[in-house]
Scaffold this motif. Sequence first.
Motif, PDB file in Angstrom:
ATOM      1  N   ASP A  67       8.757  -6.296   0.976  1.00  0.00           N
ATOM      2  CA  ASP A  67       8.954  -5.358   1.752  1.00  0.00           C
ATOM      3  C   ASP A  67       8.048  -4.280   0.920  1.00  0.00           C
ATOM      4  O   ASP A  67       7.144  -2.915   1.593  1.00  0.00           O
ATOM      5  CB  ASP A  67      10.143  -4.373   1.775  1.00  0.00           C
ATOM      6  N   ASP A  68       8.117  -4.458  -0.525  1.00  0.00           N
ATOM      7  CA  ASP A  68       7.096  -2.711  -1.217  1.00  0.00           C
ATOM      8  C   ASP A  68       6.301  -3.644  -1.915  1.00  0.00           C
ATOM      9  O   ASP A  68       5.821  -2.717  -3.332  1.00  0.00           O
ATOM     10  CB  ASP A  68       7.491  -2.318  -1.959  1.00  0.00           C
ATOM     11  N   GLY A  69       5.873  -4.676  -1.283  1.00  0.00           N
ATOM     12  CA  GLY A  69       4.248  -5.941  -2.134  1.00  0.00           C
ATOM     13  C   GLY A  69       3.583  -5.579  -1.401  1.00  0.00           C
ATOM     14  O   GLY A  69       3.261  -5.457   0.095  1.00  0.00           O
ATOM     15  N   HIS A 118      -8.367 -10.870   2.911  1.00  0.00           N
ATOM     16  CA  HIS A 118      -6.834 -10.413   3.603  1.00  0.00           C
ATOM     17  C   HIS A 118      -5.842  -9.884   3.262  1.00  0.00           C
ATOM     18  O   HIS A 118      -5.268 -10.479   2.479  1.00  0.00           O
ATOM     19  CB  HIS A 118      -6.927 -11.190   4.186  1.00  0.00           C
ATOM     20  N   ILE A 119      -5.449  -8.559   2.845  1.00  0.00           N
ATOM     21  CA  ILE A 119      -4.787  -8.114   2.681  1.00  0.00           C
ATOM     22  C   ILE A 119      -3.884  -7.163   3.804  1.00  0.00           C
ATOM     23  O   ILE A 119      -3.960  -6.680   4.464  1.00  0.00           O
ATOM     24  CB  ILE A 119      -5.559  -6.535   2.144  1.00  0.00           C
ATOM     25  N   SER A 120      -2.042  -7.647   3.215  1.00  0.00           N
ATOM     26  CA  SER A 120      -1.340  -7.154   3.876  1.00  0.00           C
ATOM     27  C   SER A 120       0.125  -6.307   3.504  1.00  0.00           C
ATOM     28  O   SER A 120      -0.035  -6.634   2.057  1.00  0.00           O
ATOM     29  CB  SER A 120      -0.222  -8.149   4.851  1.00  0.00           C
ATOM     30  N   SER A 121       0.306  -5.223   4.189  1.00  0.00           N
ATOM     31  CA  SER A 121       1.450  -4.344   3.475  1.00  0.00           C
ATOM     32  C   SER A 121       2.628  -4.209   4.371  1.00  0.00           C
ATOM     33  O   SER A 121       2.140  -4.625   5.451  1.00  0.00           O
ATOM     34  CB  SER A 121       1.293  -3.600   2.128  1.00  0.00           C
ATOM     35  N   LYS A 122       3.270  -3.092   3.853  1.00  0.00           N
ATOM     36  CA  LYS A 122       4.457  -2.358   5.062  1.00  0.00           C
ATOM     37  C   LYS A 122       3.761  -1.284   5.136  1.00  0.00           C
ATOM     38  O   LYS A 122       3.775  -0.529   3.743  1.00  0.00           O
ATOM     39  CB  LYS A 122       5.894  -3.303   5.312  1.00  0.00           C
TER      40      LYS A 122
END
Length: 636
Positions: free
Chosen positions: A580-582, A598-602
């Motif tokens: 969740d925090d990464g 390709h970068i994903s986070s929340k």
Amino acid sequence: MTVQTQTVLSAILFATGLWLSLILMLRYILKALLSYHAWIFESHGKMSFCTKLWLSLVKMFSGRRPLLYSFQASLPRLPVPSVDDTITRYLESVRPLLDDEQYNQMEVVANDFKRDEAPKLQKYLILKSWWATNYVSDWWEEYIYLRGRSPIMVNSNFYAMVRHLRALGVVPMCSYQMERMFNTTRIPGIETDFVQHLSDRKHLVVYHKGRFFKVWLYYGGRHLWPSELETQFQRILDDTTEPQPGELKLAALTAGNRVPWARSRLKYFSQGVNKASLEAIETSAFFLTLDDEAHGYDPDKLRSLDLYAKSLLHGKCYDRWFDKSFTLIAYKNGKLGVNAEHSWADAPIVGHMWEYVLATDCFHLGYTEEGHCKGDINKGLPPTAKLQWDIPLEDSYMVAKEIADDVDFHGCLFDEFGKGLIKKSRTSPDAFIQLALQLAQFRDKGEFCLTYEASMTRMFREGRTETVRSCTIESTAFVRAMQDKNTKSAQRLDLFRKAADKHQNMYRLAMTGSGIDRHLFCLYIMSKYLNIDSPFLKQVLSEPWRLSTSQTPQQQLNMVDINKFPRYVGAGGGFGPVADDGYGVSYIIVGENLITFHISSKFSSPETDSYRFGQNIRQAMLDIRALFDQNDKKEM
């Protein structure tokens, strides 16, 4: 029997026995040859005499034109590492993440496990490895994927996009995962899902503007020509009927939590038109979405790649059937992409298929000057069949939309340099990028974290993946030196080379069956079966991967010369964040001068920002290159 008949039968039996013995002997010899992995650990560009001899023997025993599954029975089994090696490497991997007191406590817990619980668990695991084709893969599929009850959209499924197999060319990779590419669906259950794979199906299901259509792929005993498929798809696009009540967002059931979907499936889809229509979807070759939006990378539009990726990853939450092995997505501007379910296969398999599709479409099939598929059209084709529904239930749309809206995505095209320049510095491109990610992570959050990099184990039968723990003692020493203004460039470069060598060696160990995480995972599952409580394994399996990374393989098939046709190269794919925090970071090295991240986070995490992390990656790459530039100037 007469003497002549006895002689003939004896000759037949002898010849058959000799033939079978020869096949088994050749298979055993090839398996023994394929168990040799020392070539992986040799320096790039340098090949020992033993490896040259080994390659010649592998070529000789492989035959001239082996088929896709020719080597399956000859591939070696994945070995079970020793407990001592796994514990030693595990403690080494967590040392840079723990202070002295924490590390000492972990060392005590690990040694207690090695002394008390491990011997029994290891014994049973070795027994399993003797009768199972692969001691990891069945448990990995079941417990990591199919038993998960949370939504698979974003959390498990991944995507591949487009801008328009063999190691060393000899060593075979396991092709088991390719068997389930088509005619495969993940079926929801209350406690666990299962993968349904059918041998052959002759239709696909198409979704367009809330309607579902069944399209036959065969007619008159032959496959439909591309021009005929184009006609069928055009009929769907021209269809102006409205969705039936509840049909528009029906596919959101596959995007939400698994238990409500399983219960709804049992209650509302077990009879009548609902059962027939659902069966048409779940037994189709694959799922196709004719998307009513336009997406794709456009250098003139800010963050167009971000929107393209988010659309492939989750769409509108109801316009992809997330349970299918893959959903092919065609946008109204002609761009394509794939959303793939993860339990049946890993990303390289989908990448392999995608390369084949792109090369075949562009260079073998082609289009007319007007943009239509080449070929004649049979006017007697049966019309597409619109699926019928009677749906008195609410959908899982709100659950899925909350997940989708929380995805913070950024596509970063790094074109300052690429594989060409990195190789000139005598460094592995993957190690270079992984160290840049470690530097970017530290600058982004001010601390190190447990880092996951996926590697393949497909040199073993039914092998899937293993973890490379990229945050090491050597990498953290390099990052600290980069942040210390008093450290000279020569020292930084020396630490970089040590860290790169360490990473490369870990990657090779993971590929050759000496990784630690799948071994620890299987020991944990075994402890559950035997009702053995292990504080060490509980702690290991609960540690969060705040940086999860993966390199998308490129040019597995070599069907396209990317120097001549740079437009026909895939831009890779991506996945959602694991923690969740990464961050989730996928990257593809495209040719000699481009790397796509390709970068994903929340959005819900105040600690992460995908665009910010992309800028940190870019700066880290440039800062590492500067070390080599300064070194080259000194040598001149």
